[in-house]
Design a protein around this motif. Structure first.
Motif, PDB file in Angstrom:
ATOM      1  N   MET A   1       0.720  -1.311  -0.172  1.00  0.00           N
ATOM      2  CA  MET A   1       0.029   0.100  -0.157  1.00  0.00           C
ATOM      3  C   MET A   1       0.956   1.388  -0.106  1.00  0.00           C
ATOM      4  N   ALA A   2       0.630   2.181  -1.230  1.00  0.00           N
ATOM      5  CA  ALA A   2       1.208   3.513  -0.964  1.00  0.00           C
ATOM      6  C   ALA A   2       0.791   4.214   0.179  1.00  0.00           C
ATOM      7  N   ALA A   3       1.772   5.290   0.756  1.00  0.00           N
ATOM      8  CA  ALA A   3       1.280   6.102   1.804  1.00  0.00           C
ATOM      9  C   ALA A   3       0.231   7.136   1.393  1.00  0.00           C
ATOM     10  N   THR A   4      -0.785   7.348   2.275  1.00  0.00           N
ATOM     11  CA  THR A   4      -1.762   8.120   1.726  1.00  0.00           C
ATOM     12  C   THR A   4      -1.745   9.438   2.685  1.00  0.00           C
ATOM     13  N   GLN A   5      -2.123  10.438   1.963  1.00  0.00           N
ATOM     14  CA  GLN A   5      -2.426  11.793   2.562  1.00  0.00           C
ATOM     15  C   GLN A   5      -3.482  11.515   3.786  1.00  0.00           C
ATOM     16  N   ARG A   6      -3.202  12.188   4.917  1.00  0.00           N
ATOM     17  CA  ARG A   6      -3.757  12.082   6.054  1.00  0.00           C
ATOM     18  C   ARG A   6      -5.145  12.778   5.830  1.00  0.00           C
ATOM     19  N   ASP A  86     -10.761  -7.199  -4.287  1.00  0.00           N
ATOM     20  CA  ASP A  86      -9.821  -8.099  -3.839  1.00  0.00           C
ATOM     21  C   ASP A  86      -8.690  -7.108  -3.197  1.00  0.00           C
ATOM     22  N   GLY A  87      -8.458  -7.406  -1.957  1.00  0.00           N
ATOM     23  CA  GLY A  87      -7.276  -6.676  -1.236  1.00  0.00           C
ATOM     24  C   GLY A  87      -7.586  -5.115  -1.031  1.00  0.00           C
ATOM     25  N   ALA A  88      -8.809  -5.067  -0.688  1.00  0.00           N
ATOM     26  CA  ALA A  88      -9.467  -3.833  -0.487  1.00  0.00           C
ATOM     27  C   ALA A  88      -8.717  -2.920   0.401  1.00  0.00           C
ATOM     28  N   GLY A  89      -8.064  -1.783   0.219  1.00  0.00           N
ATOM     29  CA  GLY A  89      -7.683  -0.747   1.005  1.00  0.00           C
ATOM     30  C   GLY A  89      -7.428   0.630   0.432  1.00  0.00           C
ATOM     31  N   GLU A  90      -7.524   1.446   1.201  1.00  0.00           N
ATOM     32  CA  GLU A  90      -7.245   3.022   0.762  1.00  0.00           C
ATOM     33  C   GLU A  90      -5.940   3.605   0.871  1.00  0.00           C
ATOM     34  N   ASP A  91      -5.457   3.639  -0.264  1.00  0.00           N
ATOM     35  CA  ASP A  91      -4.184   4.493  -0.649  1.00  0.00           C
ATOM     36  C   ASP A  91      -4.283   5.802  -1.316  1.00  0.00           C
ATOM     37  N   SER A  92      -3.290   6.370  -1.830  1.00  0.00           N
ATOM     38  CA  SER A  92      -3.180   7.673  -2.466  1.00  0.00           C
ATOM     39  C   SER A  92      -3.929   7.543  -3.534  1.00  0.00           C
ATOM     40  N   GLN A  93      -4.490   6.695  -4.369  1.00  0.00           N
ATOM     41  CA  GLN A  93      -5.416   6.687  -5.384  1.00  0.00           C
ATOM     42  C   GLN A  93      -6.786   6.898  -4.977  1.00  0.00           C
ATOM     43  N   LYS A  94      -7.113   6.566  -3.792  1.00  0.00           N
ATOM     44  CA  LYS A  94      -8.424   6.856  -3.040  1.00  0.00           C
ATOM     45  C   LYS A  94      -9.500   5.964  -4.031  1.00  0.00           C
ATOM     46  N   MET A 110     -21.746  -3.426  -2.475  1.00  0.00           N
ATOM     47  CA  MET A 110     -20.652  -4.304  -2.872  1.00  0.00           C
ATOM     48  C   MET A 110     -19.914  -5.018  -1.858  1.00  0.00           C
ATOM     49  N   THR A 111     -18.852  -5.785  -2.223  1.00  0.00           N
ATOM     50  CA  THR A 111     -18.206  -6.729  -1.195  1.00  0.00           C
ATOM     51  C   THR A 111     -16.818  -6.399  -1.351  1.00  0.00           C
ATOM     52  N   TYR A 112     -16.192  -5.828  -0.152  1.00  0.00           N
ATOM     53  CA  TYR A 112     -14.899  -5.421  -0.004  1.00  0.00           C
ATOM     54  C   TYR A 112     -13.943  -6.729   0.790  1.00  0.00           C
ATOM     55  N   PHE A 113     -13.095  -7.272  -0.027  1.00  0.00           N
ATOM     56  CA  PHE A 113     -12.119  -8.404   0.381  1.00  0.00           C
ATOM     57  C   PHE A 113     -10.848  -7.635   1.238  1.00  0.00           C
ATOM     58  N   LEU A 114     -11.004  -7.200   2.502  1.00  0.00           N
ATOM     59  CA  LEU A 114     -10.042  -6.498   3.087  1.00  0.00           C
ATOM     60  C   LEU A 114      -8.549  -7.323   3.266  1.00  0.00           C
ATOM     61  N   SER A 115      -7.505  -7.212   3.014  1.00  0.00           N
ATOM     62  CA  SER A 115      -6.332  -7.763   3.374  1.00  0.00           C
ATOM     63  C   SER A 115      -5.768  -7.367   4.654  1.00  0.00           C
ATOM     64  N   GLY A 116      -5.667  -8.278   5.463  1.00  0.00           N
ATOM     65  CA  GLY A 116      -5.321  -8.248   6.789  1.00  0.00           C
ATOM     66  C   GLY A 116      -4.110  -7.376   6.873  1.00  0.00           C
ATOM     67  N   VAL A 117      -2.955  -7.619   6.092  1.00  0.00           N
ATOM     68  CA  VAL A 117      -1.751  -6.807   6.312  1.00  0.00           C
ATOM     69  C   VAL A 117      -1.933  -5.278   6.118  1.00  0.00           C
ATOM     70  N   ILE A 148      -3.440   2.920   7.270  1.00  0.00           N
ATOM     71  CA  ILE A 148      -4.288   2.100   8.052  1.00  0.00           C
ATOM     72  C   ILE A 148      -5.425   2.883   8.706  1.00  0.00           C
ATOM     73  N   LYS A 149      -5.193   4.196   9.008  1.00  0.00           N
ATOM     74  CA  LYS A 149      -6.234   5.121   9.395  1.00  0.00           C
ATOM     75  C   LYS A 149      -7.175   5.319   8.316  1.00  0.00           C
ATOM     76  N   ASN A 150      -6.726   5.492   7.186  1.00  0.00           N
ATOM     77  CA  ASN A 150      -7.631   5.907   6.010  1.00  0.00           C
ATOM     78  C   ASN A 150      -8.372   4.557   5.526  1.00  0.00           C
ATOM     79  N   THR A 151      -7.716   3.355   5.761  1.00  0.00           N
ATOM     80  CA  THR A 151      -8.382   2.197   5.357  1.00  0.00           C
ATOM     81  C   THR A 151      -9.541   1.898   6.256  1.00  0.00           C
ATOM     82  N   ALA A 152      -8.981   2.060   7.508  1.00  0.00           N
ATOM     83  CA  ALA A 152     -10.183   1.625   8.747  1.00  0.00           C
ATOM     84  C   ALA A 152     -11.581   2.764   8.435  1.00  0.00           C
ATOM     85  N   GLU A 153     -11.203   3.752   8.011  1.00  0.00           N
ATOM     86  CA  GLU A 153     -12.279   4.857   7.785  1.00  0.00           C
ATOM     87  C   GLU A 153     -13.249   4.487   6.654  1.00  0.00           C
TER      88      GLU A 153
END
Length: 420
Positions: A1-6, A86-94, A110-117, A148-153
């Motif tokens: 995951m790329a670093a994301t803007q806070r 697959d591997g849903a997460g929020e990175d800089s691409q948003k 929809m269904t978001y398959f979250l990657s635990g890492v 992690i903060k942005n993905t949790a949101e």
């Protein structure tokens, strides 16, 4: 995951707000520091129960999760379409937040398959002990505090909007060297346990204890998955069945009505037309890419538009033949990636916008689909499964979905003999 803007998220978006329970406040009305409990803690009497370190919380029934209803006699089935990530997460691409908005605007979940890492910071990577690999290994990396903060949101808001949070497990190991295809049932169970653990302890691991909780009990929320690279399905399904999962979507199938396999609903992705070719294509962005630009994730820019249109039109053709034919649910898989200039994200968005607002179409999560399947008369589902790809019932839907004849009253001709 790329670093994301806070992203500034008010701490008052706590799990207690999940179901409009009492005691929720906005950031503007937040109590003074020292006069409040830790962020994410439930308000007195709110009915919210924190789980573990408060990374997750029980907040009651999920909002916007409709109650499944059985088909009425003679009724034509709705056309279900499942968009999954697959591997849903929020990175800089948003892209996670973007497709949440697209879903809401088009009456879809929809269904978001979250990657635990994606919920585990890089500096804590050693906590992950992947089967047949060195501790701290991962083919998709880990995350940072902002990510992690942005993905949790996004996970939090997605669930509140009625979407499903599944799992794509952790390290995404494929191939013959310790890949998921070589894992035993027990190793799969260990991988699943770790994926759950990283979601249930993200606040502690990332040092984000002031953030709001995820508003669900992940042990109960997690009912299905898709394996990395569609490998290891057999042993995964045995592990999943033992752990109480309800479906798997790791296979390849035709556009026909699903059935249970080894105790789980087999909701495999499907083969649809591939415009310009004589063969059909799997309903996943990665597979379209491989058949267009090979392993190059950024191929010839002059072909980006053509490639995106191929995926869009292939999915639309698959949708139309089901909609006009057997009404089998259409299962689509994607990744939050900008492969080939983001052309596949554009294609998926256009499909959502074109199909989800049509009459008798339901764009749903896997959770909603299995709820509906479980609510149906098994005999009706069995009859629906007799329809081939694109085949509408020759004698009308009444011939397949009508209720069976009621038994004759006792004592009349043709009635079962009376048992003394």
């Amino acid at each position: 995951m790329a670093a994301t803007q806070r992203i500034n998220v008010g701490v008052a978006l706590a799990a207690a707000c999940a179901t409009a329970l009492s005691g929720c406040t906005t950031g503007a009305s937040r109590p003074q520091q020292g006069a409040r409990k830790a962020a994410g803690a439930p308000a007195p009497g709110s009915g919210v129960r924190l789980i573990g370190d408060g990374s997750t919380a029980f907040t009651g029934a999920q909002p916007h999760l409709p109650r499944a209803e059985r088909l009425k006699p003679g009724q034509r089935p709705p056309q279900f379409v499942v968009f999954s990530w697959d591997g849903a997460g929020e990175d800089s691409q948003k892209l996670f937040s973007h497709f949440r908005k697209i879903a809401k605007a088009n009456n879809a979940t929809m269904t978001y398959f979250l990657s635990g890492v994606y919920m585990l910071p890089e500096e804590k990577r050693y906590l992950y002990k992947p089967p047949q690999h060195t501790p701290g290994s991962s083919e998709i990396g880990f995350n940072d505090e902002n990510g992690i903060k942005n993905t949790a949101e996004q996970v939090r808001m997605a669930w509140l909007e009625g979407n499903e949070i599944g799992t794509h497990f952790n390290g995404h190991f494929c191939g013959n060297e310790g890949g998921v295809g070589q894992w035993s049932v027990d190793e799969w169970k260990d991988e699943i346990a770790q994926a759950k653990a990283f979601v249930k302890s993200w606040k502690t691991n990332a040092g984000l204890k002031e953030e709001p909780s995820l508003p669900f009990d992940y042990d109960k929320e997690l009912i299905g998955a898709r394996t990395p690279c569609l490998e290891g399905q057999k042993n995964f399904m045995q592990a999943a069945r033992d752990l109480g999962f309800r479906y798997d979507t790791s296979g390849v199938n035709e556009q026909v009505w699903p059935k249970k396999k080894d105790g789980l609903w087999d909701l495999s992705m499907q083969l649809v037309p591939f415009p310009g070719h004589t063969y059909e294509q799997l309903t996943m962005d990665y597979n379209f890419m491989v058949n267009q630009s090979g392993t190059q994730t950024q191929g010839d820019p002059d072909k980006f538009e053509e490639w995106g249109n191929q995926m869009r039109d292939g999915l639309l053709q698959g949708f139309q033949r089901a909609y006009d034919g057997n009404r089998a649910p259409l299962i689509i898989g994607n990744h939050f990636e900008s492969w080939n200039g983001g052309t596949y994200m554009r294609a998926v968005q256009e499909v959502v916008e074109r199909v989800c607002n049509q009459p008798d179409v339901r764009c749903v999560s896997f959770h909603q689909l299995v709820d509906w399947l479980d609510a149906q008369d098994p005999q009706v589902l069995e009859r629906l499964r007799t329809l081939k790809v694109g085949q509408a019932p020759a004698e009308g839907w009444e011939s397949l979905t009508a209720a069976p004849p009621a038994p004759a009253p006792k004592g009349v001709p043709g009635a079962p003999p009376v048992t003394p």
